[in-house]
Design a protein around this motif. Structure first.
Motif, PDB file in Angstrom:
ATOM      1  N   GLU E  62     -58.325  22.313 -10.113  1.00 41.04           N
ATOM      2  CA  GLU E  62     -58.771  22.185 -11.497  1.00 41.04           C
ATOM      3  C   GLU E  62     -58.092  23.273 -12.321  1.00 41.04           C
ATOM      4  O   GLU E  62     -57.765  24.352 -11.813  1.00 41.04           O
ATOM      5  CB  GLU E  62     -60.295  22.284 -11.598  1.00 41.04           C
ATOM      6  CG  GLU E  62     -60.978  21.128 -10.894  1.00 41.04           C
ATOM      7  CD  GLU E  62     -62.431  20.915 -11.322  1.00 41.04           C
ATOM      8  OE1 GLU E  62     -62.925  21.639 -12.204  1.00 41.04           O
ATOM      9  OE2 GLU E  62     -63.075  20.010 -10.748  1.00 41.04           O
ATOM     10  N   ARG E  92     -53.769  17.501 -12.014  1.00 37.47           N
ATOM     11  CA  ARG E  92     -53.312  16.516 -11.023  1.00 37.47           C
ATOM     12  C   ARG E  92     -51.993  16.963 -10.391  1.00 37.47           C
ATOM     13  O   ARG E  92     -51.791  16.823  -9.183  1.00 37.47           O
ATOM     14  CB  ARG E  92     -53.171  15.146 -11.662  1.00 37.47           C
ATOM     15  CG  ARG E  92     -54.533  14.479 -11.930  1.00 37.47           C
ATOM     16  CD  ARG E  92     -54.439  13.323 -12.921  1.00 37.47           C
ATOM     17  NE  ARG E  92     -53.551  12.274 -12.512  1.00 37.47           N
ATOM     18  CZ  ARG E  92     -53.891  11.221 -11.788  1.00 37.47           C
ATOM     19  NH1 ARG E  92     -55.138  11.092 -11.380  1.00 37.47           N
ATOM     20  NH2 ARG E  92     -53.022  10.294 -11.461  1.00 37.47           N
ATOM     21  N   ARG E  96     -51.380  17.677  -6.342  1.00 40.96           N
ATOM     22  CA  ARG E  96     -50.344  16.984  -5.565  1.00 40.96           C
ATOM     23  C   ARG E  96     -49.366  17.981  -4.956  1.00 40.96           C
ATOM     24  O   ARG E  96     -48.956  17.837  -3.806  1.00 40.96           O
ATOM     25  CB  ARG E  96     -49.543  16.036  -6.476  1.00 40.96           C
ATOM     26  CG  ARG E  96     -50.232  14.744  -6.826  1.00 40.96           C
ATOM     27  CD  ARG E  96     -49.237  13.696  -7.350  1.00 40.96           C
ATOM     28  NE  ARG E  96     -48.410  14.193  -8.443  1.00 40.96           N
ATOM     29  CZ  ARG E  96     -48.714  14.082  -9.743  1.00 40.96           C
ATOM     30  NH1 ARG E  96     -49.842  13.501 -10.119  1.00 40.96           N
ATOM     31  NH2 ARG E  96     -47.896  14.538 -10.657  1.00 40.96           N
ATOM     32  N   ARG E  99     -50.965  19.695  -1.924  1.00 37.56           N
ATOM     33  CA  ARG E  99     -51.196  18.789  -0.795  1.00 37.56           C
ATOM     34  C   ARG E  99     -49.912  18.485  -0.031  1.00 37.56           C
ATOM     35  O   ARG E  99     -49.939  18.225   1.161  1.00 37.56           O
ATOM     36  CB  ARG E  99     -51.816  17.478  -1.292  1.00 37.56           C
ATOM     37  CG  ARG E  99     -53.288  17.569  -1.553  1.00 37.56           C
ATOM     38  CD  ARG E  99     -53.924  16.196  -1.726  1.00 37.56           C
ATOM     39  NE  ARG E  99     -53.388  15.455  -2.862  1.00 37.56           N
ATOM     40  CZ  ARG E  99     -53.789  15.584  -4.121  1.00 37.56           C
ATOM     41  NH1 ARG E  99     -54.752  16.449  -4.423  1.00 37.56           N
ATOM     42  NH2 ARG E  99     -53.254  14.864  -5.079  1.00 37.56           N
ATOM     43  N   ALA E 100     -48.772  18.515  -0.738  1.00 38.08           N
ATOM     44  CA  ALA E 100     -47.511  18.149  -0.091  1.00 38.08           C
ATOM     45  C   ALA E 100     -47.130  19.118   1.009  1.00 38.08           C
ATOM     46  O   ALA E 100     -46.269  18.831   1.832  1.00 38.08           O
ATOM     47  CB  ALA E 100     -46.398  18.069  -1.131  1.00 38.08           C
ATOM     48  N   THR E 113     -60.784  23.687  -2.953  1.00 37.29           N
ATOM     49  CA  THR E 113     -60.605  23.481  -4.391  1.00 37.29           C
ATOM     50  C   THR E 113     -59.954  24.716  -4.983  1.00 37.29           C
ATOM     51  O   THR E 113     -60.462  25.826  -4.823  1.00 37.29           O
ATOM     52  CB  THR E 113     -61.960  23.241  -5.076  1.00 37.29           C
ATOM     53  OG1 THR E 113     -62.574  22.109  -4.469  1.00 37.29           O
ATOM     54  CG2 THR E 113     -61.773  22.975  -6.567  1.00 37.29           C
ATOM     55  N   ASP E 115     -58.923  26.648  -8.295  1.00 34.74           N
ATOM     56  CA  ASP E 115     -59.178  26.722  -9.736  1.00 34.74           C
ATOM     57  C   ASP E 115     -58.156  27.631 -10.392  1.00 34.74           C
ATOM     58  O   ASP E 115     -58.013  28.796  -9.998  1.00 34.74           O
ATOM     59  CB  ASP E 115     -60.590  27.280 -10.000  1.00 34.74           C
ATOM     60  CG  ASP E 115     -61.653  26.261  -9.696  1.00 34.74           C
ATOM     61  OD1 ASP E 115     -61.778  25.310 -10.471  1.00 34.74           O
ATOM     62  OD2 ASP E 115     -62.345  26.408  -8.670  1.00 34.74           O
ATOM     63  N   THR E 194     -40.253  23.396  -2.259  1.00 39.17           N
ATOM     64  CA  THR E 194     -40.723  24.078  -1.055  1.00 39.17           C
ATOM     65  C   THR E 194     -39.836  25.278  -0.762  1.00 39.17           C
ATOM     66  O   THR E 194     -38.783  25.452  -1.370  1.00 39.17           O
ATOM     67  CB  THR E 194     -40.663  23.124   0.150  1.00 39.17           C
ATOM     68  OG1 THR E 194     -39.337  22.637   0.237  1.00 39.17           O
ATOM     69  CG2 THR E 194     -41.618  21.967  -0.023  1.00 39.17           C
ATOM     70  N   ARG E 198     -36.473  21.889  -0.730  1.00 35.12           N
ATOM     71  CA  ARG E 198     -36.666  20.474  -1.038  1.00 35.12           C
ATOM     72  C   ARG E 198     -37.617  20.311  -2.229  1.00 35.12           C
ATOM     73  O   ARG E 198     -38.313  21.245  -2.625  1.00 35.12           O
ATOM     74  CB  ARG E 198     -37.189  19.736   0.189  1.00 35.12           C
ATOM     75  CG  ARG E 198     -36.034  19.495   1.203  1.00 35.12           C
ATOM     76  CD  ARG E 198     -36.524  18.750   2.424  1.00 35.12           C
ATOM     77  NE  ARG E 198     -37.607  19.487   3.064  1.00 35.12           N
ATOM     78  CZ  ARG E 198     -38.557  18.910   3.805  1.00 35.12           C
ATOM     79  NH1 ARG E 198     -38.533  17.605   4.005  1.00 35.12           N
ATOM     80  NH2 ARG E 198     -39.501  19.645   4.351  1.00 35.12           N
ATOM     81  N   ILE E 199     -37.624  19.087  -2.755  1.00 36.47           N
ATOM     82  CA  ILE E 199     -38.348  18.835  -4.003  1.00 36.47           C
ATOM     83  C   ILE E 199     -39.696  18.185  -3.718  1.00 36.47           C
ATOM     84  O   ILE E 199     -39.776  17.238  -2.932  1.00 36.47           O
ATOM     85  CB  ILE E 199     -37.535  17.896  -4.920  1.00 36.47           C
ATOM     86  CG1 ILE E 199     -36.136  18.479  -5.154  1.00 36.47           C
ATOM     87  CG2 ILE E 199     -38.245  17.663  -6.236  1.00 36.47           C
ATOM     88  CD1 ILE E 199     -35.169  17.463  -5.736  1.00 36.47           C
ATOM     89  N   ILE E 200     -40.737  18.681  -4.346  1.00 40.31           N
ATOM     90  CA  ILE E 200     -42.051  18.044  -4.245  1.00 40.31           C
ATOM     91  C   ILE E 200     -42.321  17.234  -5.505  1.00 40.31           C
ATOM     92  O   ILE E 200     -42.859  16.138  -5.452  1.00 40.31           O
ATOM     93  CB  ILE E 200     -43.141  19.118  -4.061  1.00 40.31           C
ATOM     94  CG1 ILE E 200     -43.059  19.690  -2.651  1.00 40.31           C
ATOM     95  CG2 ILE E 200     -44.512  18.556  -4.318  1.00 40.31           C
ATOM     96  CD1 ILE E 200     -44.009  20.824  -2.398  1.00 40.31           C
ATOM     97  N   GLU E 201     -41.929  17.785  -6.610  1.00 39.56           N
ATOM     98  CA  GLU E 201     -42.228  17.103  -7.867  1.00 39.56           C
ATOM     99  C   GLU E 201     -41.179  17.540  -8.885  1.00 39.56           C
ATOM    100  O   GLU E 201     -40.816  18.721  -8.961  1.00 39.56           O
ATOM    101  CB  GLU E 201     -43.625  17.500  -8.343  1.00 39.56           C
ATOM    102  CG  GLU E 201     -44.128  16.820  -9.559  1.00 39.56           C
ATOM    103  CD  GLU E 201     -45.101  15.670  -9.286  1.00 39.56           C
ATOM    104  OE1 GLU E 201     -45.260  14.833 -10.174  1.00 39.56           O
ATOM    105  OE2 GLU E 201     -45.700  15.615  -8.177  1.00 39.56           O
TER     106      GLU E 201
ATOM    107  N   GLY F 204     -40.494  12.535 -10.474  1.00 36.59           N
ATOM    108  CA  GLY F 204     -40.350  12.257  -9.048  1.00 36.59           C
ATOM    109  C   GLY F 204     -41.449  12.969  -8.289  1.00 36.59           C
ATOM    110  O   GLY F 204     -41.735  14.128  -8.559  1.00 36.59           O
ATOM    111  N   PHE F 211     -38.604  15.767  -0.721  1.00 33.05           N
ATOM    112  CA  PHE F 211     -37.315  15.063  -0.610  1.00 33.05           C
ATOM    113  C   PHE F 211     -36.179  16.016  -1.006  1.00 33.05           C
ATOM    114  O   PHE F 211     -36.378  17.025  -1.665  1.00 33.05           O
ATOM    115  CB  PHE F 211     -37.305  13.794  -1.460  1.00 33.05           C
ATOM    116  CG  PHE F 211     -37.781  13.974  -2.877  1.00 33.05           C
ATOM    117  CD1 PHE F 211     -36.868  14.268  -3.899  1.00 33.05           C
ATOM    118  CD2 PHE F 211     -39.124  13.839  -3.211  1.00 33.05           C
ATOM    119  CE1 PHE F 211     -37.298  14.414  -5.205  1.00 33.05           C
ATOM    120  CE2 PHE F 211     -39.561  13.991  -4.520  1.00 33.05           C
ATOM    121  CZ  PHE F 211     -38.653  14.276  -5.522  1.00 33.05           C
TER     122      PHE F 211
END
Lengths: 239, 239, 239, 239, 239, 239
Positions: E62, E92, E96, E99-100, E113, E115, E194, E198-201, F204, F211
């Motif tokens: 959050e 969000r 994400r 979690r990756a 959680t 915050d 990471t 590498r790419i998470i988002e 992405g 990735f």
């Protein structure tokens, strides 16, 4: 001189009428002069989640005002979508005040919800609510006794609870402020007390000028007298 | 035979007590038997935004039930954070019913808000509300007349408005259902009518078995009689 | 003996650090032991609608707790969709306390909003908030003075305001309850006082056992000592 | 003459297209002229809490309008944060209408939710919704039959249900009002009827001028004809 | 030249301070220049309903901003009654991102959680939040390890996660935009990566002028450098 | 092999049907295979408050899903009382994507609201929405041109905008994921591009395995091809 021509230590005309709503386990129409509050007490076989399985019950309160209880119409909270801050404060105060005199263990795993709805407001709605709520609560507990719902012999309701406001109006400490006084008074205090004269809750506020400890003590003296009188009236009402 | 032993075309004891809230421009405690509704009418110098500057006024209504007006306590809508569907339906009906008899042009650019709060519910709260609301509205308009607030000579309130429920109970059409009948009746209809016998609103519902046109007409006949009686009582009340 | 081994009339370590948020007109990180509250004061050229055009300003407060300020995580109010009753009560108290010492006329038609956000909670968050809020408010008013925003010569801030809790722990009146004491204490009172020892707000509550007037007076004595010490610390902080 | 040049007892072009959403157990795009409503029926193995364990099922409805279904864009209810009063009224009507013809016992402990979403609105969205909803419901029940989900032999769907509006336009009673007529008509009534001509729901409203009983009966005659035609179309659609 | 006089590929001063909230299982005050975010990680023995009984845990986030974290005060979301769209988007993204890199199977049926509360905002609050959140999460998982809460030997936290923004400012690709740059830049991209590059988002946005693939690749190169540096700082912090 | 037997760089059958809602200034039913979205564009003579008086217009978007657009019914957001996080994210993305290609100065002080309502969802609802939204927007701007609503000669709509998703499914980069692929794919990226091949928005996400940059570039190559094809289809549709 007070707008109502009352003596400084004089309550408004107080009445406590029981049994005003036929479905409720206890109910009371309480009037402090032109302040009229309808109180009901509801017994339910459920508890707030955080209290389950502890062998104790709960007493809680909700408070509301009819939109035209006041000089100008106020917006209906159900239509506004939430209870305002004042409402929340008052209903928490009523709940705490009642719980202080109930043996929650003896009550058993049940909840009593006391609803205080102001029909007409002329100052002192919270103190009238507490004073009437005790009567409705007492009737609800009486209703339960009649049905043998208590196991032990300990009294579930340990004492009376009543409340009164005091304030300094034009430099004089006075008892039981009506709206005309309340809107002028500099200092305003609400006292919730038991039948034996002890204090459950005190709230003193100075919106404009801070007050001295002596002024506060003068208000407390007045309050004691007022509450004693209210407790007498409660006793007559439930007799 | 009806649970209340009334004849099929017999209303419950109806009373219309005016002036029950001192601040309101009009108010009425209406009782249809054990159904008690407190109605107030509030005059305000403001209009909904979409109506501004059109030379017309507005009449609207809000409806609520005290939590313990019912056999079991219902959740306070202000604390639930919204009005439920039934509440919304009823307050829209009351508003439409009253507007049908008010000359909004003659009212001028003002709003009258009618609040109907159910103190005790034993069936027929919406019909009692409408019937009492007309009295509070009439008093509010009278209050305005006294203060010379209307320019023209056209009557602002063109006719009486009253409402009654009917239903088919144990195969017999009956007038003014109380809760015991309402919860058993298959067909349930509410009629809102004017003093001259015309219809403002009809709502007939069959939750289980559909009804025939003849059954519906029988209910309408009963309703006419009932409304005529209610209009007489309104006239006596405001006389 | 107190869990923290403090003497009955001993405050926790108190610190008041100014200027902790670079954008705010005033800010203060206040610590009462492990209770940490971040306070900011924001000056805005707008007023609540009901106050417009009266030549007076306004001071208001909002209060919040970070979700993990507490031993167990509490739900984020923004995600729950509303502020709970306790939050509402506290932010109203902070606002009233600050207003009692500000000359709203001298402030002019502006609003100061004080935000109190609890970073870590170990009891006494409302009293720490008020004490720190006064510092942020004083800095905000100082910021305005530097920019010649006041016309008159009357002091805008008339006096210091600080707050402290007291309670009866194991039969002994003690000052500045931490969480370990607060959760055990029977009687709990919060005092908001000015620099000259007068009372702005008193709130005394007995959740379980009612208390006597003498007990209450003992708490008030402790509170006076505590507030005097806090006011000294405020004076050093803003010097 | 009607703006659409239809005869007084003439429906608009009606179409009922089944199977328009691939995931739903039943679905129907219903068109009454330029009024287009997309209806889906969803079967779920859950019940409202108050109905659990009674051996009966439930049918309920939800209604919505796409923001630009109307001449001017209306605010999206999801973004406004609540369904407005009209939406609530309509979806309750649709639900009651469908339940009147379903044997809830035979349905078993399941819920069917019917969603009616208005793609384009030209008057009569509630009557089109009910008429199309019956088709989607019938397909959902057919889907269940195919999967042998009913134990008994009693028909789950006892009869057809369709609905139509009528009104008095320029002094003439007319059938199936479109928006141009609806916004002009003084009296407006919606009839929900079964295939065998009985009444499930009647709602007649006079926003301005009250109407007579004879006028109401004339509307009911028109409605009977209209519903009979709609029921024929439903039968052809599901054949 | 950048307003802060930094080189195009230069981060702001970054600090990661652990253990800033005594109750939390993990916590971190992260600073990217004048952007300060307080992060806590809370371990709970409960799961979202849709995840129960699957042998896997969950990590969620959050996000909030203190009202005066910004140049002008923004309305408190708790008092507005909802989180705005930007808040929802950011929390969000944080969830994400974390979690990756967590082995949810190895975490077991528990929820962490995170915050992220912004104390002071000078651009890049979401990237600072993610970078600090990883530290708080790592500490929370370390806390669990110390208490032997994991059965297997698989690492619960598989890699570092950090995030940085890039943008084209005055025609030059630059790293780690502060508010002065962010409000001017045409293109703005956030990269979550990471420890092994590498790419998470990836989120790239052009509010005004669309950008070319080459421009995007230039930003990605900068981001890789920035994240590598942040990961080094994370490693030093938790060492 | 893909579940749909499509080649890796093959779009689903795409159709763009204009003029599907008679009241809207622009509308389009867009289908990407079984994903169907109804888009309307509404022109209004009003602006968000923060944009007034700046000589510029605004384009914004709202997104919704009919409850049974999905395999299992999802709760109606209007009845839940708020839009969920995913909805908010998507409608913000659609709005930004459209604004990037509109000359807001040339649009003048007006707002165009694009509503995207998903009738049936089989993956890719946001990319289908953007692609169809451009068509509705182009029609709305054409509608305005026909009425000579623009003063200057600068094109209001500077370029096409279309969007497509890509992902790595079973190790192979594929174009235009349907639900069966989307729920299995590890990496998922959405590209919003202009007619001349530049990027407006890239998102992405790796929910499970991060990735590499090369994988991301492979997706970008696919996206370029897909968007080029969609732009061709848009040009045919509006020709």
């Amino acid at each position: 001189m007070r707008p109502s021509r009352r003596a400084p230590d004089e309550l408004r005309a107080v009445s406590l009428e029981r049994g005003v709503v036929k479905y409720a386990e206890g109910s009371c129409m309480v009037k402090f002069g032109d302040t009229h509050v309808l109180v009901t007490a509801t017994l339910e076989d459920r508890l707030p989640p955080w209290l389950k399985g502890q062998g104790r019950g709960w007493v809680t309160a909700e408070y509301g005002m009819l939109p035209r209880a006041t000089l100008e119409r106020t917006r209906r909270e159900a239509s506004a979508g939430k209870q305002n801050g004042r409402t929340v404060e008052i209903q928490r105060l009523i709940g705490r005040s009642l719980r202080a005199t109930v043996d929650l263990q003896a009550l058993g795993e049940r909840q009593i919800t006391v609803d205080c709805d102001v029909i007409q407001a002329d100052g002192g709605t919270r103190t009238a609510s507490i004073t009437g709520a005790w009567v409705a609560l007492a009737d609800c507990i009486g209703w339960m006794k009649t049905r043998n719902m208590f196991k032990g012999t300990a009294p579930v309701l340990r004492d009376n609870v009543a409340a009164i406001s005091c304030g300094i109006y034009n430099g004089t400490p006075v008892l039981d402020l009506d709206y005309a006084e309340d809107s002028e008074a500099d200092t305003d205090a609400n006292f919730v007390m038991t039948g034996d004269g002890r204090i459950i809750e005190v709230q003193g506020t100075a919106e404009k000028t801070p007050f001295s400890q002596d002024e506060f003590l003068a208000l407390m003296e007045l309050a004691k007298k007022g509450v004693a009188r209210l407790v007498d009236l409660q006793k007559m009402a439930v007799a």
